[in-house]
Design a protein around this motif. Sequence first.
Motif, PDB file in Angstrom:
ATOM      1  N   ASN A 229       0.356  63.820  48.450  1.00 40.98           N
ATOM      2  CA  ASN A 229      -0.506  62.654  48.665  1.00 40.98           C
ATOM      3  C   ASN A 229      -1.468  62.455  47.486  1.00 40.98           C
ATOM      4  OD1 ASN A 229      -2.247  64.379  51.399  1.00 40.98           O
ATOM      5  ND2 ASN A 229      -2.563  64.602  49.188  1.00 40.98           N
TER       6      ASN A 229
ATOM      7  N   CYS B 204      -6.281  63.306  54.625  1.00 42.09           N
ATOM      8  CA  CYS B 204      -6.604  62.934  56.006  1.00 42.09           C
ATOM      9  C   CYS B 204      -7.651  63.849  56.621  1.00 42.09           C
ATOM     10  CB  CYS B 204      -5.373  63.077  56.885  1.00 42.09           C
ATOM     11  SG  CYS B 204      -3.890  62.432  56.161  1.00 42.09           S
TER      12      CYS B 204
ATOM     13  N   GLY C 178     -11.982  61.209  47.836  1.00 45.08           N
ATOM     14  CA  GLY C 178     -10.625  60.642  47.874  1.00 45.08           C
ATOM     15  C   GLY C 178      -9.911  60.723  49.207  1.00 45.08           C
ATOM     16  N   GLY C 179     -10.565  61.237  50.241  1.00 43.20           N
ATOM     17  CA  GLY C 179      -9.910  61.354  51.547  1.00 43.20           C
ATOM     18  C   GLY C 179     -10.210  60.168  52.447  1.00 43.20           C
ATOM     19  N   GLY C 180      -9.419  60.005  53.494  1.00 38.39           N
ATOM     20  CA  GLY C 180      -9.643  58.973  54.501  1.00 38.39           C
ATOM     21  C   GLY C 180     -10.078  59.635  55.802  1.00 38.39           C
TER      22      GLY C 180
ATOM     23  N   GLN D  33     -13.810  55.847  46.867  1.00 38.98           N
ATOM     24  CA  GLN D  33     -13.109  57.128  46.956  1.00 38.98           C
ATOM     25  C   GLN D  33     -12.835  57.674  45.570  1.00 38.98           C
ATOM     26  OE1 GLN D  33      -9.715  55.814  49.240  1.00 38.98           O
ATOM     27  NE2 GLN D  33     -10.119  57.406  50.721  1.00 38.98           N
TER      28      GLN D  33
ATOM     29  N   ARG E 277     -10.834  54.262  44.754  1.00 42.46           N
ATOM     30  CA  ARG E 277     -10.513  53.283  45.779  1.00 42.46           C
ATOM     31  C   ARG E 277     -11.534  53.363  46.903  1.00 42.46           C
ATOM     32  NH1 ARG E 277      -4.739  55.800  47.891  1.00 42.46           N
ATOM     33  NH2 ARG E 277      -5.543  57.736  48.705  1.00 42.46           N
TER      34      ARG E 277
ATOM     35  N   ALA F  68     -11.027  54.582  53.508  1.00 42.20           N
ATOM     36  CA  ALA F  68     -10.304  54.011  54.643  1.00 42.20           C
ATOM     37  C   ALA F  68     -10.702  54.768  55.903  1.00 42.20           C
ATOM     38  CB  ALA F  68      -8.804  54.147  54.405  1.00 42.20           C
TER      39      ALA F  68
ATOM     40  N   CYS G 217      -4.274  55.830  58.685  1.00 38.18           N
ATOM     41  CA  CYS G 217      -3.012  55.065  58.868  1.00 38.18           C
ATOM     42  C   CYS G 217      -2.244  55.500  60.102  1.00 38.18           C
ATOM     43  CB  CYS G 217      -2.173  55.159  57.603  1.00 38.18           C
ATOM     44  SG  CYS G 217      -3.076  54.553  56.162  1.00 38.18           S
TER      45      CYS G 217
ATOM     46  N   LEU H 294      -0.632  65.982  52.938  1.00 36.48           N
ATOM     47  CA  LEU H 294       0.673  65.366  53.143  1.00 36.48           C
ATOM     48  C   LEU H 294       1.483  65.412  51.845  1.00 36.48           C
ATOM     49  CD1 LEU H 294      -0.489  62.072  54.936  1.00 36.48           C
ATOM     50  CD2 LEU H 294       0.077  64.259  55.982  1.00 36.48           C
TER      51      LEU H 294
ATOM     52  N   ALA I 147       4.186  59.736  56.405  1.00 35.88           N
ATOM     53  CA  ALA I 147       3.075  58.941  55.870  1.00 35.88           C
ATOM     54  C   ALA I 147       3.584  57.577  55.397  1.00 35.88           C
ATOM     55  CB  ALA I 147       2.449  59.696  54.703  1.00 35.88           C
ATOM     56  N   PRO I 148       2.664  56.635  55.220  1.00 38.12           N
ATOM     57  CA  PRO I 148       3.100  55.328  54.700  1.00 38.12           C
ATOM     58  C   PRO I 148       3.554  55.380  53.242  1.00 38.12           C
ATOM     59  CG  PRO I 148       0.729  55.323  55.275  1.00 38.12           C
ATOM     60  CD  PRO I 148       1.261  56.663  55.637  1.00 38.12           C
ATOM     61  N   THR I 149       3.064  56.336  52.484  1.00 37.88           N
ATOM     62  CA  THR I 149       3.367  56.486  51.046  1.00 37.88           C
ATOM     63  C   THR I 149       3.111  55.206  50.245  1.00 37.88           C
ATOM     64  OG1 THR I 149       5.759  55.922  51.111  1.00 37.88           O
ATOM     65  CG2 THR I 149       5.182  58.201  51.610  1.00 37.88           C
TER      66      THR I 149
HETATM   67  O1  CDP Z   1       0.641  57.013  48.930  1.00 37.51           O
HETATM   68  P1  CDP Z   1      -0.641  57.728  49.162  1.00 37.51           P
HETATM   69  O2  CDP Z   1      -0.547  59.224  49.030  1.00 37.51           O
HETATM   70  O3  CDP Z   1      -1.755  57.201  48.299  1.00 37.51           O
HETATM   71  O4  CDP Z   1      -1.154  57.451  50.661  1.00 37.51           O
HETATM   72  P2  CDP Z   1      -0.458  56.877  51.968  1.00 37.51           P
HETATM   73  O5  CDP Z   1       0.761  57.689  52.304  1.00 37.51           O
HETATM   74  O6  CDP Z   1      -0.300  55.406  51.865  1.00 37.51           O
HETATM   75  O7  CDP Z   1      -1.555  57.188  53.062  1.00 37.51           O
HETATM   76  C1  CDP Z   1      -1.713  58.510  53.555  1.00 37.51           C
HETATM   77  C2  CDP Z   1      -3.117  58.726  54.013  1.00 37.51           C
HETATM   78  O8  CDP Z   1      -4.005  58.710  52.888  1.00 37.51           O
HETATM   79  C3  CDP Z   1      -3.685  57.658  54.924  1.00 37.51           C
HETATM   80  O9  CDP Z   1      -3.300  57.761  56.257  1.00 37.51           O
HETATM   81  C4  CDP Z   1      -5.157  57.935  54.743  1.00 37.51           C
HETATM   82  O10 CDP Z   1      -5.542  59.060  55.490  1.00 37.51           O
HETATM   83  C5  CDP Z   1      -5.258  58.223  53.273  1.00 37.51           C
HETATM   84  N1  CDP Z   1      -5.613  57.002  52.486  1.00 37.51           N
HETATM   85  C6  CDP Z   1      -6.934  56.744  52.196  1.00 37.51           C
HETATM   86  O11 CDP Z   1      -7.794  57.526  52.575  1.00 37.51           O
HETATM   87  N2  CDP Z   1      -7.303  55.619  51.503  1.00 37.51           N
HETATM   88  C7  CDP Z   1      -6.383  54.725  51.101  1.00 37.51           C
HETATM   89  N3  CDP Z   1      -6.772  53.640  50.426  1.00 37.51           N
HETATM   90  C8  CDP Z   1      -5.016  54.956  51.384  1.00 37.51           C
HETATM   91  C9  CDP Z   1      -4.657  56.116  52.082  1.00 37.51           C
END
Ligand code: CDP
Length: 570
Positions: free
Chosen positions: A73, A90, A116-118, A159, A163, A166, A273, A286, A417-419
């Motif tokens: 992630n 997360c 950088g975490g959500g 973040q 970013r 979230a 997410c 993740l 994850a949505p990735t």
């Molecule tokens: O692709 P990436 O590793 O950036 O993230 P994702 O698979 O789209 O999202 C995984 C998790 O990262 C989400 O469920 C959030 O917990 C976190 N996330 C976040 O904190 N802020 C964002 N702008 C996007 C994702």
Amino acid sequence: MKINLSANAITVLEKRYLSKKGTKVVETPQDMFRRVAKNIAQVEKDFGGDKKTQKIMEDRFYDLMTSLDFLPNSPTLMNAGKELQQLAACFVLPVEDSMDSIFETIKNAALIHKSGGGTGFSFSRLRPTNDRVLSTGGIASGPISFMKVFNSATEVVKQGGTRRGANMAILKVDHPDILEFITSKQNNEELTNFNISVGLTEEFMDAVMDGAEYPLVNPRDNKVVEKVSARKVFNMIVESAHKNGEPGIVFLDRINDENPTPNYGEIESTNPCGEQPLLPYEACNLGSINLSNMVENGQINFEKLKKTVEISIRFLDNTLQASNYPLKKIQDMVLTNRKVGLGVMGFADCLIKLEIPYNSDKAINTAEKIMEFIQHHSKIYSQELAEQRGSFAGFDESVYPQKGIYMMRNATTTTIAPTGSISIIANASSGVEPLFAVCYKRNVLDNESLVEVHPLFEQIAKSRGFYSEELMEKIAQQGSVKGLKEVPEDIQKLFVTAHEIEPRRHIEIQSAFQRHTDNAVSKTVNFKAEATKEDIAEVFLESYKLKCKGVTVYRDGSRDAQVLTVGDND
Ligand code: CDP
């Protein structure tokens, strides 16, 4: 080794992942992967690995990422080997019914966002609006007004400087403020840093099926405030989701039935997410395997997939150890349960390479076969790691010994994850989603958009001799290739896009993955603009029947700013 990065991947990497001095990028993608691999491999020394072992693992991790077979992630890519060193995406934090707890959690959420975490929260323990406040004799503001405070705090913290944070807010369906919660995001300007989901219980779903009433309960004293029609509340959720995709739903009882460590408490929330249910103060790392890269000569190379699962689980277990955590309490929880979430991306691409349309029964069987395999080998490898490194600290009190399992390194091993960002880096379709469009514009970075032709489509169009610039333009306008006489019929079927797929099929795929995933599956059921409320209701009920842990729907055009758009209306 040269990394096969797309132009979009390089743009995203330069903007957000590669180290900078001021505004100048001072790292190549190779440097970045080397930085991460080295940092994560250093953990080997904690388990007796000498310098040579560390170097071997560093090279293996480097190859794993640079081949784009697996990516961790975003926070791991951004922060590993740097001062911040916060690697998890997360987090879930508790919100208790006191000012102290609420503002303590706002502060902790800000620290997590900065790294950088959500963050996810359940607001279900807060007393409802207009309830009594004993200390002041005043009246309570209720969960939604506090969510607004969380939202404002998030707005001002970026973040990791890259970013905006979230958040996920969950409110249990029996909370007296549930109706206000359901409609709290109907104005697209409100709670912009939150996803919201209603926490549904078995009791509620039974009442929906029976056309019965169910009680709303004040969490302060557990007294029933009133009884309301379950169908009326269900229909409100449907109506609201039909309008703009919010709220989603999560099945809380189902999540807790599968909670591997119930002695550490009840799971009340997920990450932003929705794919990662967590206990308060837990965090999770993740990582996702790129399934497209597992196909060779029109078949899945299961031997390669097995090896990729094993090294990925080792990588993720190492990240738990290598990470800095924003709070000591979080570190303690993480190291007690050692949850990791290995998932997949590029599923739609993988199907195309296998010549299986996403909306076919064969696709469901393929989903099931792949995920069952990943789940199985991730567990076996986690046990192997436990033999070398010990089980997770909470193992004895977990559900595993009752199942006759004697060792396990990680309380959970799989999450889908949505990735969102890492699939751009890997140039893969996101998560387990179908293609959104065959050619499209992607709004990736605030106001920038990128035009893309699906690489497999381009390749096939060229080899079968129907490629032309004009055709790609035309497809970019309408997104889909359906009904285009220039495109052979078998290719039209194979490159089916999200809106052409029956909503029921989306849920069947989600459910097939969920059957073999410890945590949850990130999936949005995409509807055409003309979809009805009944269509949405059917998908919610279907997701319940097919044992999903939650679901999110989205009707095309129902929110102003979409991440993915077709045509040039953005
Ligand atoms: O692709 P990436 O590793 O950036 O993230 P994702 O698979 O789209 O999202 C995984 C998790 O990262 C989400 O469920 C959030 O917990 C976190 N996330 C976040 O904190 N802020 C964002 N702008 C996007 C994702």
